[in-house]
Design a protein around this motif. Structure first.
Motif, short mmCIF file in Angstrom:
data_model
loop_
_atom_site.label_atom_id
_atom_site.label_comp_id
_atom_site.label_asym_id
_atom_site.label_seq_id
_atom_site.Cartn_x
_atom_site.Cartn_y
_atom_site.Cartn_z
N ILE A 53 90.53 40.65 22.45
CA ILE A 53 90.66 39.22 22.71
C ILE A 53 89.54 38.69 23.61
CG2 ILE A 53 92.27 39.44 24.64
CD1 ILE A 53 92.44 36.75 21.91
N ASP A 54 89.09 39.50 24.58
CA ASP A 54 88.00 39.06 25.45
C ASP A 54 86.70 38.94 24.67
OD1 ASP A 54 89.68 38.93 27.68
OD2 ASP A 54 89.33 41.04 28.17
N ASP A 55 86.47 39.87 23.73
CA ASP A 55 85.28 39.79 22.88
C ASP A 55 85.29 38.50 22.06
OD1 ASP A 55 84.51 42.38 23.70
OD2 ASP A 55 85.42 43.35 21.96
N CYS A 56 86.46 38.20 21.48
CA CYS A 56 86.59 36.98 20.66
C CYS A 56 86.32 35.74 21.50
CB CYS A 56 87.98 36.90 20.05
SG CYS A 56 88.32 38.15 18.79
N ALA A 57 86.86 35.71 22.71
CA ALA A 57 86.67 34.56 23.59
C ALA A 57 85.20 34.40 23.97
CB ALA A 57 87.54 34.70 24.83
N GLU A 58 84.52 35.49 24.27
CA GLU A 58 83.11 35.41 24.65
C GLU A 58 82.25 34.93 23.49
OE1 GLU A 58 79.71 35.45 26.91
OE2 GLU A 58 81.79 35.57 27.57
N LEU A 59 82.48 35.44 22.30
CA LEU A 59 81.73 34.99 21.14
C LEU A 59 82.04 33.53 20.83
CD1 LEU A 59 79.73 35.52 18.87
CD2 LEU A 59 81.61 36.52 17.53
N SER A 60 83.28 33.14 20.97
CA SER A 60 83.67 31.75 20.75
C SER A 60 82.92 30.82 21.70
CB SER A 60 85.18 31.60 20.95
OG SER A 60 85.58 30.27 20.75
N ARG A 61 82.81 31.19 22.98
CA ARG A 61 82.08 30.38 23.96
C ARG A 61 80.60 30.26 23.56
NH1 ARG A 61 85.81 32.64 27.54
NH2 ARG A 61 84.62 34.53 27.87
N ARG A 62 80.00 31.36 23.14
CA ARG A 62 78.58 31.33 22.77
C ARG A 62 78.35 30.44 21.55
NH1 ARG A 62 75.23 35.67 25.23
NH2 ARG A 62 73.67 34.98 23.75
N ILE A 63 79.24 30.55 20.57
CA ILE A 63 79.10 29.71 19.37
C ILE A 63 79.29 28.25 19.74
CG2 ILE A 63 80.15 29.13 17.14
CD1 ILE A 63 80.89 32.17 16.94
N SER A 64 80.28 27.94 20.57
CA SER A 64 80.52 26.56 21.01
C SER A 64 79.31 26.00 21.73
CB SER A 64 81.75 26.49 21.91
OG SER A 64 82.90 26.80 21.18
N ASP A 65 78.67 26.82 22.58
CA ASP A 65 77.48 26.36 23.30
C ASP A 65 76.35 26.01 22.33
OD1 ASP A 65 78.83 26.71 25.67
OD2 ASP A 65 77.80 28.58 26.22
N VAL A 66 76.14 26.86 21.32
CA VAL A 66 75.09 26.61 20.33
C VAL A 66 75.40 25.33 19.55
CG1 VAL A 66 74.11 27.44 18.13
CG2 VAL A 66 74.33 29.00 20.07
N MET A 67 76.64 25.18 19.11
CA MET A 67 77.02 24.00 18.33
C MET A 67 76.92 22.72 19.17
SD MET A 67 77.49 25.27 15.39
CE MET A 67 78.39 24.08 14.43
N ASP A 68 77.31 22.81 20.45
CA ASP A 68 77.20 21.65 21.34
C ASP A 68 75.74 21.25 21.52
OD1 ASP A 68 79.95 21.63 21.60
OD2 ASP A 68 79.95 22.51 23.62
N ALA A 69 74.86 22.23 21.69
CA ALA A 69 73.42 21.94 21.86
C ALA A 69 72.84 21.30 20.60
CB ALA A 69 72.67 23.23 22.20
N LEU A 70 73.25 21.77 19.45
CA LEU A 70 72.77 21.17 18.20
C LEU A 70 73.27 19.74 18.05
CD1 LEU A 70 73.18 24.19 15.75
CD2 LEU A 70 71.03 23.11 16.46
N GLU A 71 74.53 19.51 18.43
CA GLU A 71 75.09 18.17 18.35
C GLU A 71 74.33 17.22 19.27
OE1 GLU A 71 79.39 15.88 18.58
OE2 GLU A 71 79.18 17.84 19.54
N GLU A 72 74.04 17.66 20.50
CA GLU A 72 73.30 16.83 21.45
C GLU A 72 71.89 16.51 20.95
OE1 GLU A 72 73.37 18.54 25.38
OE2 GLU A 72 75.55 18.71 25.33
N ALA A 73 71.31 17.44 20.17
CA ALA A 73 69.97 17.23 19.62
C ALA A 73 70.01 16.45 18.31
CB ALA A 73 69.29 18.59 19.40
N GLY A 74 71.22 16.05 17.86
CA GLY A 74 71.34 15.30 16.62
C GLY A 74 71.20 16.16 15.37
N ARG A 75 71.40 17.46 15.50
CA ARG A 75 71.23 18.38 14.37
C ARG A 75 72.51 19.16 14.07
NH1 ARG A 75 66.24 21.91 16.04
NH2 ARG A 75 68.09 23.10 16.38
N ASP A 76 73.65 18.57 14.33
CA ASP A 76 74.93 19.24 14.13
C ASP A 76 75.13 19.55 12.65
OD1 ASP A 76 77.49 20.20 14.28
OD2 ASP A 76 78.32 18.45 15.31
N PRO A 77 75.27 20.83 12.27
CA PRO A 77 75.44 21.16 10.86
C PRO A 77 76.82 20.81 10.30
CG PRO A 77 75.49 23.16 12.19
CD PRO A 77 75.18 22.01 13.11
N ILE A 78 77.78 20.54 11.18
CA ILE A 78 79.13 20.13 10.75
C ILE A 78 79.36 18.73 11.32
CG2 ILE A 78 81.58 20.71 10.71
CD1 ILE A 78 80.80 23.57 11.47
N LYS A 79 79.40 17.76 10.45
CA LYS A 79 79.45 16.35 10.87
C LYS A 79 80.84 15.88 11.26
CE LYS A 79 75.10 15.91 9.98
NZ LYS A 79 74.17 16.19 11.05
#
Length: 198
Positions: A53-79
């Protein structure tokens, strides 16, 4: 863009995050529709073929950070809004990489084909192994068949006693913590890490 195309693009974004944690990416899949879209990410540790569960949570945080950065840059792949689900592949896991068919040889699998072969669109039987880019499966009540990896539309292991014996859990801690009245797991039992994304 189709959900499968989005998933392929997301795999390219997510795989480096999984690798940075020492995980192998097993599958990235988008499913659902408007208002109920889910991004499912399956990963594993190469040595255990599982995540805790800790592995899943850590990967989830990393993915969320990447997706948030893409959204802030206007390049969110999921609209649209979606749910992020990060998990271990589980016992009856999908077989998504050519190497999976060799690692799990001797176990029963179901393979859905892109096009029928010998009148069969689905092959169920024991995996024999891999030779180059060819997979051999001993099809139940038929014969051993060899197919190309590119002929596989979808595949997964089937839950059997043999598979269960070969896939011991990382930990059995908490496995005996069930409520007697309704067999619901205790609150601290591990569930896939999910979170809503906008």
């Amino acid at each position: 863009m189709f959900l499968a195309d989005v998933a392929q693009l997301l795999s390219q974004l997510i795989e480096p995050e999984a690798r940075a944690l020492g995980f192998d990416l097993v599958r990235v899949k988008m499913f659902g529709g408007a208002g109920d879209l889910t991004l499912q990410v399956m990963a594993e540790r190469p040595d255990t073929r599982q995540l805790n569960i800790d592995d899943c949570a850590e990967l989830s945080r990393r993915i969320s950070d990447v997706m948030d950065a893409l959204e802030e840059a206007g390049r969110d792949p999921i609209k649209e809004a979606y749910r992020l689900e990060v998990s271990s592949p589980g016992i009856d896991r999908p077989l998504t990489r050519l190497a999976d068919f060799d690692v799990w040889k001797g176990h029963e699998a179901r393979i859905h084909l892109v096009e029928p072969i010998d009148g069969r669109k689905q092959l169920t039987g024991d995996l024999v192994g891999v030779d180059g880019d060819k997979i051999t499966i001993d099809v139940k009540k038929h014969k051993a068949m060899t197919i190309g990896f590119d002929q596989v539309a979808d595949a997964k292991l089937l839950f059997t006693d043999r598979l269960l014996a070969a896939t011991a859990p990382l930990s059995t801690a908490g496995a005996d913590e069930f409520e007697d009245d309704n067999n619901e797991p205790a609150a601290d039992m591990a569930e896939p890490d999910t979170q809503e994304q906008d």
